[in-house]
Enzyme design. Structure first.
Site, PDB file in Angstrom:
ATOM      1  N   GLU A   1       9.420   2.482  21.117  1.00 45.21           N
ATOM      2  CA  GLU A   1       8.863   1.138  21.222  1.00 45.21           C
ATOM      3  C   GLU A   1      10.018   0.161  21.378  1.00 45.21           C
ATOM      4  O   GLU A   1      11.083   0.348  20.785  1.00 45.21           O
ATOM      5  CB  GLU A   1       8.052   0.789  19.971  1.00 45.21           C
ATOM      6  CG  GLU A   1       7.580  -0.669  19.998  1.00 45.21           C
ATOM      7  CD  GLU A   1       6.460  -0.978  19.024  1.00 45.21           C
ATOM      8  OE1 GLU A   1       6.387  -0.330  17.979  1.00 45.21           O
ATOM      9  OE2 GLU A   1       5.650  -1.879  19.333  1.00 45.21           O
TER      10      GLU A   1
ATOM     11  N   CYS B   1       2.817  -1.655  18.679  1.00 43.75           N
ATOM     12  CA  CYS B   1       2.097  -2.917  18.826  1.00 43.75           C
ATOM     13  C   CYS B   1       2.373  -3.614  20.147  1.00 43.75           C
ATOM     14  O   CYS B   1       1.567  -4.442  20.581  1.00 43.75           O
ATOM     15  CB  CYS B   1       2.436  -3.854  17.672  1.00 43.75           C
ATOM     16  SG  CYS B   1       1.769  -3.312  16.086  1.00 43.75           S
TER      17      CYS B   1
ATOM     18  N   ASN C   1      -3.519   1.412  20.716  1.00 38.87           N
ATOM     19  CA  ASN C   1      -2.422   1.848  19.861  1.00 38.87           C
ATOM     20  C   ASN C   1      -2.932   2.184  18.477  1.00 38.87           C
ATOM     21  O   ASN C   1      -3.321   3.311  18.192  1.00 38.87           O
ATOM     22  CB  ASN C   1      -1.338   0.769  19.802  1.00 38.87           C
ATOM     23  CG  ASN C   1      -0.315   1.033  18.710  1.00 38.87           C
ATOM     24  OD1 ASN C   1       0.102   2.184  18.534  1.00 38.87           O
ATOM     25  ND2 ASN C   1       0.065   0.019  17.960  1.00 38.87           N
ATOM     26  N   GLU C   2      -2.969   1.197  17.637  1.00 35.53           N
ATOM     27  CA  GLU C   2      -3.267   1.435  16.222  1.00 35.53           C
ATOM     28  C   GLU C   2      -4.502   0.605  15.899  1.00 35.53           C
ATOM     29  O   GLU C   2      -4.438  -0.331  15.121  1.00 35.53           O
ATOM     30  CB  GLU C   2      -2.048   0.954  15.430  1.00 35.53           C
ATOM     31  CG  GLU C   2      -2.023   1.319  14.001  1.00 35.53           C
ATOM     32  CD  GLU C   2      -0.727   0.810  13.368  1.00 35.53           C
ATOM     33  OE1 GLU C   2       0.089   1.624  12.959  1.00 35.53           O
ATOM     34  OE2 GLU C   2      -0.547  -0.414  13.284  1.00 35.53           O
TER      35      GLU C   2
HETATM   36  O1  AHR Z   1       6.539   1.322  14.501  1.00 35.18           O
HETATM   37  C1  AHR Z   1       6.411  -0.024  14.225  1.00 35.18           C
HETATM   38  C2  AHR Z   1       4.972  -0.488  14.265  1.00 35.18           C
HETATM   39  O2  AHR Z   1       4.235   0.138  13.276  1.00 35.18           O
HETATM   40  C3  AHR Z   1       4.221  -0.167  15.513  1.00 35.18           C
HETATM   41  O3  AHR Z   1       4.452  -1.081  16.509  1.00 35.18           O
HETATM   42  C4  AHR Z   1       2.805  -0.191  15.076  1.00 35.18           C
HETATM   43  O4  AHR Z   1       1.986   0.659  15.828  1.00 35.18           O
HETATM   44  C5  AHR Z   1       2.865   0.169  13.620  1.00 35.18           C
HETATM   45  O5  AHR Z   1       2.184  -0.737  12.852  1.00 35.18           O
END
Ligand code: AHR
Length: 652
Positions: free
Chosen positions: A46, A235, A371-372
């Site tokens: 990332e 993110c 993603n999450e």
């Molecule tokens: O790895 C850092 C962050 O942690 C990522 O962007 C996110 O997916 C998670 O909350």
């Protein structure tokens, strides 16, 4: 006295080896079990902590296209320098600088760039400086520029001249060489004549870059032998708002015309604010695919599901998320990406891949959507993607998300919905304490074997309070050992855990927002964290098939501080046993390979520190690194010793 002590120690050692009751007995069934997926033990990239621009992406110039909202951010200008966007060189990055003579022979006009936290220059390294230039307003027939690299004492190291002799935009390049190593150098460009120029896309690449990427960091990835490469986040896939989500189509094609994007991580996090954090997209999807190929990892792109970052936006906030009925452009992005990666060169996106230099398909096999994400807003959108991806690309595997937590209501809901939608893999995230990692080594033992497979897509052991207290040790041995212990549970459950990626991957020592991270770097060098070595030991010893390993008929997951798993490698015909001893005493263990022939000599690789807070730093990169020695089996069993606080990998 000394002799007596030695004798006592020898006697104790002898008693330990002779006292069978003090020995642990592990039974390893030598019959190969479920296959270990080739995607096991991967990496998560990332652009956080200056992981891309200022990190893996090798261009040393910050704000090279003058597109930051404060157009000259990152630049120090002198003399008559203005910004314009009239008749630009690049329509999607239209701003450029105009350098006009100062009107006096002794006064200079020019600009300097200090890069990301200074420019690291290495002795003997070449640097290619390139820029697009044209004569300003046809004032004369020739303008001259002096381009130089400067050391941290403001002494010029090397310089070259560039002549601009046309009123049409043209790329110019010079190569400079550094005769010294400098931590905080800079690039300076100034007018060396009486004519004005327009300049854009000023770039400086070290001579050893690999397709625009920093060679040392690429090597750090390659040496992990990762099975899967997840990108571009995190993110940033989602964006602080929808407009700033990662849009892969903006990250391909000519680098000069990839539009700048605001980085989701430029806001305050862990009390650190980097308002100069943008994405040039110089490291874009084409480079991600190329890199996957180079490091031998299966590419795993993650795309926006139409939800802006749920941490930064309330679900009911206006414009936070795309309406379900308006998702088609997002779904098209996913379908087009598959075509970009795998499509024939006659297809629209396959042709772009070929034009960029890779006519062969990249062999994409899976894609993540969202993603999450969590809550009801997610599955209702994901469902639409699943239908269209399945219809057009039935062989492509789809990863869905179980949200940001390791368990709980939201997590259970996420899993239930992923099952309902029939995704292939579910992305779980857990940033938890070392204690949690130890207690959860059996997490997957009873997972449903019939549903989607597990993708542990973001995980790392966090020593308490780390993100809120920057003074707390980072990437220390305590965290690494707990990860090693936990990962025996991933290995033991290879029939349900298909891939796992430690996160995050990179951090600039002067620009981090989140830790721990697998690899740390400054502008000259990088360091492999203790956690990196754990990942590497798993990645290079993953085997091809899992083996059952038990003690008294049960998996070894915490008793006497021991955690263990075993695999067989059909290619090398080797048995590989991993043992993490988290206790304070060394353990004598007999490994009984039931059904195996005589094993002979083997090796053991250990990772150990007496200090649980030990870390590897840029100045002591080898503080905690693996050590190898030999071991001897006796028939189909081997009695081995695993020291206190040690991760050991045995190979027979
Ligand atoms: O790895 C850092 C962050 O942690 C990522 O962007 C996110 O997916 C998670 O909350």
């Amino acid at each position: 006295m000394k002799q007596r002590k030695i004798f006592a120690a020898l006697a104790a050692g002898l008693m330990m080896t002779l006292d069978a009751s003090a020995q642990q007995q592990f039974t390893i069934n030598a019959r190969p079990g479920a296959p270990i997926q080739e995607t096991m033990y991967g990496i998560f990239f990332e652009d956080i902590n200056f992981g891309a621009d200022g990190g893996l992406y090798a261009d040393m110039v910050e704000n090279r296209s003058f597109e930051f909202p404060q157009r000259l951010m990152g630049w120090n200008v002198f003399g008559d320098v203005t910004v314009s966007d009239v008749s630009p060189a690049f329509d999607r990055n239209p701003h450029y600088v105009v350098l006009q003579p100062s009107g006096h022979a002794e006064k200079r006009t020019g600009l300097e760039n200090r890069g990301f936290f200074g420019m690291g220059l290495k002795k003997g390294m070449t640097y290619e400086v390139s820029l697009y230039g044209r004569l300003h307003q046809l004032q004369g027939s020739e303008a001259k520029l002096r381009v130089e690299i400067v050391d941290d004492q403001d002494v010029p190291i090397d310089n070259k001249e560039i002549t601009i002799g046309t009123s049409l935009w043209k790329k110019n390049s010079v190569t400079l060489t550094s005769d010294r190593t400098v931590e905080h150098g800079l690039l300076r460009i100034f007018l060396d004549g009486a004519e004005g120029v327009d300049l854009d896309h000023i770039s400086m690449m070290p001579g050893d870059n690999w397709h625009g990427l920093r060679a040392d960091l690429v090597k750090d990835l390659e040496d992990l032998h990762p099975g899967v490469f997840r990108f571009p986040g995190g993110c940033i896939v989602e964006g602080t708002d929808l407009a700033t989500r990662y849009q892969w189509k903006n990250s391909v094609g000519a680098v000069e015309n990839r539009p700048l994007n605001e980085n989701r991580w430029n806001y305050t996090f862990a009390h650190r604010l980097f308002p100069n954090y943008y994405q040039s997209y110089g490291l874009g999807f084409y480079e991600f695919f190329l890199l996957s190929e180079k490091i031998g990892a299966a590419p795993l792109p993650i795309l926006s599901v139409g939800l802006a970052c749920q941490f930064q936006n309330k679900d009911d906030a206006k414009n936070a998320h795309v309406a379900v009925d308006d998702l088609q452009p997002y779904i098209d992005d996913a379908l087009d990406l598959i075509e970009f990666a795998n499509g024939p060169v006659t297809s629209k996106w396959g042709k772009l891949r070929a034009d960029m230099g890779h006519p062969q398909p990249f062999g994409l096999k899976q894609i993540g959507i969202g993603n999450e994400q969590w809550g009801e807003v997610y599955p209702v959108r994901l469902e639409k993607f699943v239908k269209q991806i399945r219809a057009k690309y039935p062989d492509i595997k789809i990863c869905g998300s179980a949200g940001p937590s390791a368990g709980g209501e939201m997590f259970d809901y996420g899993w239930k919905e992923m099952r309902r939608l029939g995704v292939d893999l579910v992305d779980e995230h857990y940033y938890m304490s070392p204690d949690w990692f130890l207690k959860n080594a059996g997490r997957y033992d009873n997972y449903d074997r019939k549903g989607p497979k597990v993708f542990a897509g973001e995980y790392a052991s966090h020593v308490k309070g780390m993100d809120k207290q920057p003074t707390v040790a980072m990437n220390n041995f305590e965290a690494a050992l707990s990860e090693a212990a936990f990962m025996t549970g991933l290995e033991r459950n290879a029939d349900v855990v298909y891939q796992a990626t430690y996160a995050p991957l990179f951090a600039h020592v002067d620009g981090w927002q989140w830790r721990p991270d697998l690899i740390w770097f400054d502008n000259l060098k990088s360091v492999r964290s203790v956690n990196w070595y754990v990942q590497m030991l798993y990645g290079t010893n993953k085997g091809t098939n899992m083996l059952s390993l038990t003690q008294n008929g049960k998996p070894v997951e915490g008793e006497n501080g021991l955690y263990a798993s075993a695999v067989y490698d059909k290619n090398t015909k080797q048995y590989i046993v991993k043992i993490a001893n988290t206790g304070t005493a060394a353990q004598q263990i007999t490994l009984n390979f039931k059904g195996a022939k005589s094993l002979g000599a083997g090796t053991v690789t250990t990772l150990h520190s007496d200090n649980m807070q030990a870390t590897n730093g840029l100045d002591n990169p080898d503080n905690v690194v693996p050590q190898q020695s030999s071991v001897q089996a006796n028939g189909n069993s081997a009695t081995v010793s695993v020291g206190a606080k040690t991760f050991a990998v045995f190979k027979f």
